[in-house]
Design an enzyme around this catalytic site. Structure first.
Site, short mmCIF file in Angstrom:
data_model
loop_
_atom_site.label_atom_id
_atom_site.label_comp_id
_atom_site.label_asym_id
_atom_site.label_seq_id
_atom_site.Cartn_x
_atom_site.Cartn_y
_atom_site.Cartn_z
N LYS A 172 0.84 -1.20 0.00
CA LYS A 172 0.00 0.00 0.00
C LYS A 172 0.88 1.25 0.00
O LYS A 172 0.61 2.21 -0.74
CB LYS A 172 -0.94 0.00 1.21
CG LYS A 172 -1.76 1.28 1.43
CD LYS A 172 -2.81 1.50 0.34
CE LYS A 172 -3.53 2.84 0.49
NZ LYS A 172 -4.64 2.86 1.42
N LYS A 240 -1.09 11.08 5.10
CA LYS A 240 -0.77 10.09 6.14
C LYS A 240 0.01 8.92 5.53
O LYS A 240 1.02 8.47 6.09
CB LYS A 240 -2.07 9.58 6.78
CG LYS A 240 -1.87 8.52 7.85
CD LYS A 240 -3.20 7.81 8.21
CE LYS A 240 -3.62 6.80 7.15
NZ LYS A 240 -4.65 5.85 7.58
#
Lengths: 297, 297
Positions: A172, A240
């Site tokens: 990811k 983030k």
């Protein structure tokens, strides 16, 4: 065959993902801190529990979709957490995006108690969640992955076991490095075109047929031209994710200069008030510092 | 219909491009400073000229494919250059990659004498040149573009008039910004994966199905895994293109932080001895500074 599934975290992603499992007949036991989110899931056939622990007591597999690593750790390992209610051999599928190191730590803590975990973060946003077309990048052991795979295939289209615990989170992070820098690159190219007096829409079109082709050029390039910064993928979430890669790079000694710069660009968009904008809005800080706007023409 | 075509610059790109025009029956008059290159074109049916001026005297349209702006300017506007031999209404198609400002300057000098120019740089490398599958990004007036379009379509597949003089070069610079940063992003992602103990081949595969998809991830990602740095697109040429964007950004006041960083990465690969390597070798400087290598597994 897994039938009883738990779901903790019914936000913009989790609620439609839970809905896709309910549609195909899984018995879902759910928990969220927001009562209205729980009510929406119950209206679709889910059963409400009073805590993550109670969700775990009613489930063979528990899916978590939470907004931060601290919350994921609390829900899984904390007081009244999943770990207190899970039966031996039960599994957590954490689909939140957290750090690879955090994912490994949680998986190790569960393993000590004979419990399993798959980290399985996703790409594709709320549209992918609704349409069950998410890309799902998984890390963990093969047996647990095979056990939860039918569930994952009801929520996504492109499901890959990439490696051991943490490998899903690593993938990811890689995904977000590639996507984030592709957005920045397309933004720079369109700003360059416009400031040179060339129609950025025609440049996007010319580039799409060649080696510069990408999904980001196609979709986010069009967003920039259309001034459509309604999310989609939000700046604060991509920020983030970029920071997860920056932090892991710091800990492991990885030279990621472009990703580090990307992190600065998110800071700039955030300073412009864009934390809730679509991540294609990275173009806006480049436009501001170039005194232009990439409108067509 | 144009029949008599000139071609100046028979290098790794120009020679196969000229060959594609000869194959379909154009009468080609050619010039190059390297006698063996001229001999190869003549062997395919071209006629040799003693200077660019003589090429122009025998041609309705003259194509140039040259390695630098200084050489392009010399060949087109210099002593014994094309301008001295061109008949009124004749056109130059400069397919070299030079600066947008340089292209505008040359076009303006020709226009003063009633002569036309299209800037038409390409993407696709020597393979695209051989297979007549180049992307061609053109700038100039519509009438001249239509006149030379049948020629361009014999050398490329994706031919776009993007705007006025210089717009082709602007598009090429945009293309190289997007492609160069995509290469750097894929390199950073694979280095990140490997250093996290995850198979970079599996990560590439997982990412290809989602929003990170791009031609660069597909082709150059595989090159990095295969350690195949045989060009393809050479580092020193992409470096030149990146520097064209850096320079134009400086002159026009354009904020291109990622492209500026990309320029530094080309410096690093060059310092490693890689000027003739494929541009996917940008991964090698990231690997060196991360003490790893993105081999599969």
């Amino acid at each position: 065959m897994v039938k009883k599934v738990g779901f903790v975290g019914l936000g913009i992603m989790g609620l439609p993902m839970a809905g896709n499992l309910l549609k195909v007949g899984y018995e879902l036991c759910v928990y969220d801190v927001v009562p209205t989110a729980v009510e929406q899931a119950v209206a679709q056939g889910a059963t409400a529990a009073a805590s993550p622990k109670e969700v775990a007591q009613n489930s063979e597999v528990i899916i978590t979709m939470l907004p931060s690593e601290a919350i994921a750790e609390q829900v899984i390992l904390g007081s009244d957490g999943l770990v207190e209610g899970m039966a031996p051999g039960a599994a957590v599928v954490d689909m939140s995006t957290i750090s690879p190191i955090g994912a490994k730590k949680i998986a190790a803590a569960l393993k000590e108690k004979g419990l399993n975990m798959i980290d399985a973060p996703v790409s594709g946003g709320d549209v992918g969640a609704k349409e069950a077309s998410l890309s799902i990048m998984a890390g963990g052991d093969e047996a647990t992955f095979q056990k939860v795979l039918p569930l994952l295939q009801k929520m996504g289209k492109n499901v890959n076991l990439v490696g051991d615990s943490g490998a899903g989170q690593v993938s990811k992070a890689c995904n977000q490095i590639v996507v984030g820098l592709a957005i920045a690159a397309v933004a720079e190219a369109l700003v360059f075109a416009k400031k040179n007096g060339v129609d950025p829409a025609k440049v996007r079109n010319a580039l799409l047929g060649g080696f510069a082709q990408s999904r980001v050029l196609e979709l986010h390039g069009q967003r920039m031209l259309d001034r459509n910064f309604t999310p989609g993928g939000k700046v604060h979430l991509h920020k983030k994710d970029t920071e997860i890669a920056v932090e892991a790079a710091k800990q492991l000694g990885i030279y990621l200069p472009c990703n580090a710069l990307l992190s600065q660009l998110w800071n700039s968009v955030t300073a412009m008030g864009g934390s809730q904008w679509d991540h294609s809005s990275i173009v806006k800080c480049l436009e501001m510092l170039s005194n232009t706007e990439v409108t067509p023409g």
